[in-house]
Design an enzyme around this catalytic site. Structure first.
Site, PDB file in Angstrom:
ATOM      1  N   HIS A  19       0.820  -1.223   0.000  1.00  0.00           N
ATOM      2  CA  HIS A  19       0.000   0.000   0.000  1.00  0.00           C
ATOM      3  C   HIS A  19       0.849   1.266   0.000  1.00  0.00           C
ATOM      4  O   HIS A  19       0.339   2.346  -0.259  1.00  0.00           O
ATOM      5  CB  HIS A  19      -0.940  -0.012   1.213  1.00  0.00           C
ATOM      6  CG  HIS A  19      -2.026  -1.049   1.106  1.00  0.00           C
ATOM      7  ND1 HIS A  19      -3.294  -0.753   0.691  1.00  0.00           N
ATOM      8  CD2 HIS A  19      -2.002  -2.380   1.304  1.00  0.00           C
ATOM      9  CE1 HIS A  19      -4.025  -1.859   0.669  1.00  0.00           C
ATOM     10  NE2 HIS A  19      -3.272  -2.867   1.039  1.00  0.00           N
TER      11      HIS A  19
ATOM     12  N   ASP B 148       3.448   9.550  -0.947  1.00  0.00           N
ATOM     13  CA  ASP B 148       2.299   8.771  -0.466  1.00  0.00           C
ATOM     14  C   ASP B 148       2.076   7.622  -1.438  1.00  0.00           C
ATOM     15  O   ASP B 148       2.170   7.821  -2.651  1.00  0.00           O
ATOM     16  CB  ASP B 148       1.051   9.670  -0.420  1.00  0.00           C
ATOM     17  CG  ASP B 148       0.065   9.246   0.660  1.00  0.00           C
ATOM     18  OD1 ASP B 148      -0.008   8.041   0.945  1.00  0.00           O
ATOM     19  OD2 ASP B 148      -0.625  10.127   1.218  1.00  0.00           O
TER      20      ASP B 148
HETATM   21  P1  ADP Z   1      -3.229   6.736   4.987  1.00  0.00           P
HETATM   22  O1  ADP Z   1      -3.704   5.357   4.628  1.00  0.00           O
HETATM   23  O2  ADP Z   1      -1.749   6.927   4.915  1.00  0.00           O
HETATM   24  O3  ADP Z   1      -3.769   7.241   6.278  1.00  0.00           O
HETATM   25  P2  ADP Z   1      -5.021   7.656   2.836  1.00  0.00           P
HETATM   26  O4  ADP Z   1      -5.268   9.046   2.362  1.00  0.00           O
HETATM   27  O5  ADP Z   1      -4.786   6.667   1.760  1.00  0.00           O
HETATM   28  O6  ADP Z   1      -3.810   7.731   3.865  1.00  0.00           O
HETATM   29  O7  ADP Z   1      -6.265   7.140   3.671  1.00  0.00           O
HETATM   30  C1  ADP Z   1      -6.718   7.866   4.759  1.00  0.00           C
HETATM   31  C2  ADP Z   1      -8.143   7.456   5.121  1.00  0.00           C
HETATM   32  O8  ADP Z   1      -8.395   7.837   6.467  1.00  0.00           O
HETATM   33  C3  ADP Z   1      -9.184   8.155   4.251  1.00  0.00           C
HETATM   34  O9  ADP Z   1     -10.230   7.278   3.957  1.00  0.00           O
HETATM   35  C4  ADP Z   1      -9.656   9.304   5.157  1.00  0.00           C
HETATM   36  O10 ADP Z   1     -11.000   9.657   4.949  1.00  0.00           O
HETATM   37  C5  ADP Z   1      -9.472   8.738   6.534  1.00  0.00           C
HETATM   38  N1  ADP Z   1      -9.164   9.825   7.488  1.00  0.00           N
HETATM   39  C6  ADP Z   1      -8.126  10.669   7.443  1.00  0.00           C
HETATM   40  N2  ADP Z   1      -8.189  11.577   8.446  1.00  0.00           N
HETATM   41  C7  ADP Z   1      -9.293  11.290   9.150  1.00  0.00           C
HETATM   42  C8  ADP Z   1      -9.931  11.870  10.301  1.00  0.00           C
HETATM   43  N3  ADP Z   1      -9.425  12.935  10.952  1.00  0.00           N
HETATM   44  N4  ADP Z   1     -11.067  11.297  10.722  1.00  0.00           N
HETATM   45  C9  ADP Z   1     -11.569  10.225  10.090  1.00  0.00           C
HETATM   46  N5  ADP Z   1     -11.037   9.656   9.010  1.00  0.00           N
HETATM   47  C10 ADP Z   1      -9.914  10.172   8.537  1.00  0.00           C
END
Ligand code: ADP
Length: 453
Positions: A158, A360
């Site tokens: 991932h 990322d």
């Molecule tokens: P990572 O897997 O590195 O965290 P991604 O952008 O691929 O990054 O996925 C992040 C996920 O987590 C997304 O679905 C996003 O909506 C969720 N997310 C990020 N910040 C928050 C938050 N503060 N509250 C709830 N969900 C969150």
């Protein structure tokens, strides 16, 4: 149909769609398991003194069988907080300055993978397919093979795969590469990461390939969001309420929004500096914009995360100190986790989505932001060139996240962008997000795994 065995560090049980933890990946894997039958194996998220002698726990939730094992405190510290999050995560995100190199951590990582393999092997039938997820579990296939498992095993990374010279900074780089060669298919998010992996094998490890005699297939499978479920979340009253609250609280101002896990790879410091540069360059925009950054805390036991948190607290305070007035603060910095439906409403309210990671694997926030826009009057996505998502989302405003000037210029351009251009860019982006969704992702990976040698 062949059964599917999904293996990931954490196993996610079905939860309320409103919960933050029920992300697209978990839903996609559950859907795959519903289609194929089989089970989902991983860490239970718990620690126990007797973890090493306890049998795994089997449960059936929502028609899906999950099998989970606890970790001992020592395993948690070496495998999870240690090698996975303090060695591999920074390595894979090009932060050698933050990478821990410690034999004890590497030993703990391998030991947990071997223990998981021993628990899982007896549950695997010869016709099953195994799908292993992410950097926590690189050695799993080679450990399963040692125990006589011969079925197809695929791996999906991932995260990014770093450049050759960076990967070689890992003391165990050869061992990890050799372990990857035990998989029948290795999937990456982007062509960029796949090429970097192939480059590493070609330059460093002719030796490894000769030794194992295997050259696994690699492929590119960009993960997407569950666009349908997201559209539903957007229609809920909770989403509407979050949208209205944000709009009302920012009366007459344009909203810039960032949503990230608080992680040094997300470029949050540079994003705040870019916004500060925008304020410095554009005095006419003061009081007209509010930047809302939601950054929920993660990996709080790891020191580098405590440090970045402290720096962000200071930087957000510094910008507000320099620019705020009694009735306006330019930055709202929020550490709270939000329900998915609330997030959908916030995305919808934002005129500009700021997704500027330094690197990322993919970045799903970029896709969620696009999916949440009003088709008649969409906002503008500003996206880092170094997010995996940039390979697909070429109609975003692509920027270099290290450059405060470039970000400041992009913010000004996004805020002033005519509706026609916003519509044109958004339509292409939204089409991609809908078509290349998480279901397409898992189907194409599993199709290639079935076809692999
Ligand atoms: P990572 O897997 O590195 O965290 P991604 O952008 O691929 O990054 O996925 C992040 C996920 O987590 C997304 O679905 C996003 O909506 C969720 N997310 C990020 N910040 C928050 C938050 N503060 N509250 C709830 N969900 C969150």
């Amino acid at each position: 149909m062949t059964r599917l065995i999904v293996v990931s560090n954490r196993v996610s049980a079905p939860t309320d769609a409103a919960a933050p933890s029920s992300g697209g990946l978990a839903m996609a894997l559950r859907a795959a398991l519903q289609d194929h039958g089989g089970l989902w194996f991983g860490w239970s998220g718990e620690t126990s003194e007797h973890a090493q002698s306890e049998p795994p726990k089997t449960r059936t939730v929502g028609g899906i069988q999950t099998v989970t094992a606890a970790l001992t405190e020592h395993e948690l510290e070496t495998y999870y907080n240690g090698y996975a999050n303090r060695t591999l995560w920074p390595l894979l995100h090009q932060r050698l300055d933050l990478m821990a190199s410690d034999r004890e951590l590497a030993k703990g990582y391998l030991a947990v993978n071997a223990r998981f393999a021993a628990l899982l092997a007896p549950l695997i039938e010869p016709d099953d397919q195994v799908w292993v997820h992410d950097y926590h579990l690189i050695p799993l296939a080679s450990e399963l093979r040692k125990l006589g498992v011969t079925c197809r095993i695929g791996f999906f990374l991932h995260t990014p795969w770093p450049a050759h010279q960076i990967f070689r900074a890992l003391p165990e780089h050869r061992a990890r590469a050799r372990e990857l060669l035990a998989y029948d298919l290795i999937g990456f998010q982007t062509e960029e990461w796949r090429r970097a992996f192939e480059d590493y094998l070609a330059r460093d490890d002719a030796e490894i390939a000769a030794e194992t005699g295997r050259q696994p297939r690699t492929g590119v499978y960009p993960i997407g969001i569950d666009a349908e479920a997201f559209a539903k979340a957007l229609e809920t009253t909770a989403a509407g309420r979050a949208h209205d609250r944000l709009m009302a609280s920012c009366a007459f101002r344009k909203v810039l929004l960032g949503v990230d896990r608080l992680d040094y790879s997300k470029g949050l410091e540079d994003r705040l500096r870019g916004f500060e540069q925008f304020l410095a360059d554009n005095p006419d925009q003061h009081r007209r914009v509010t930047f809302v950054q939601i950054a929920n805390l993660s990996r709080e036991q790891v020191e580098s995360y405590q440090q970045i948190r402290a720096r962000l607290d200071a930087l957000a305070g510094h910008i507000n100190g320099a620019y705020a007035d009694f009735d306006w603060s330019p930055v709202r910095y929020v550490n709270r986790e939000h329900r998915r439906d609330h997030l959908a409403g916030l995305y919808r309210a934002a005129h500009v989505g700021l997704v500027t990671p330094l690197i990322d694997g993919m970045n799903l926030v970029a896709k969620e932001y696009v999916a949440a826009q009003n088709p008649d009057d969409p906002g503008v996505l500003i996206l880092s060139r170094f997010a995996g998502a940039a390979e697909q989302m070429k109609d975003a405003l692509l920027i270099n996240p290290y450059s405060a000037d470039e970000l400041a210029d992009a913010i000004r351009r996004a805020l002033a962008m005519p509706k026609q251009e916003r519509l044109k860019r958004w339509e292409t982006l939204a089409h991609g997000v809908r078509t290349d969704d998480v279901t397409a992702w898992r189907r194409s990976f599993l199709k290639d795994l079935s076809a692999s040698a």
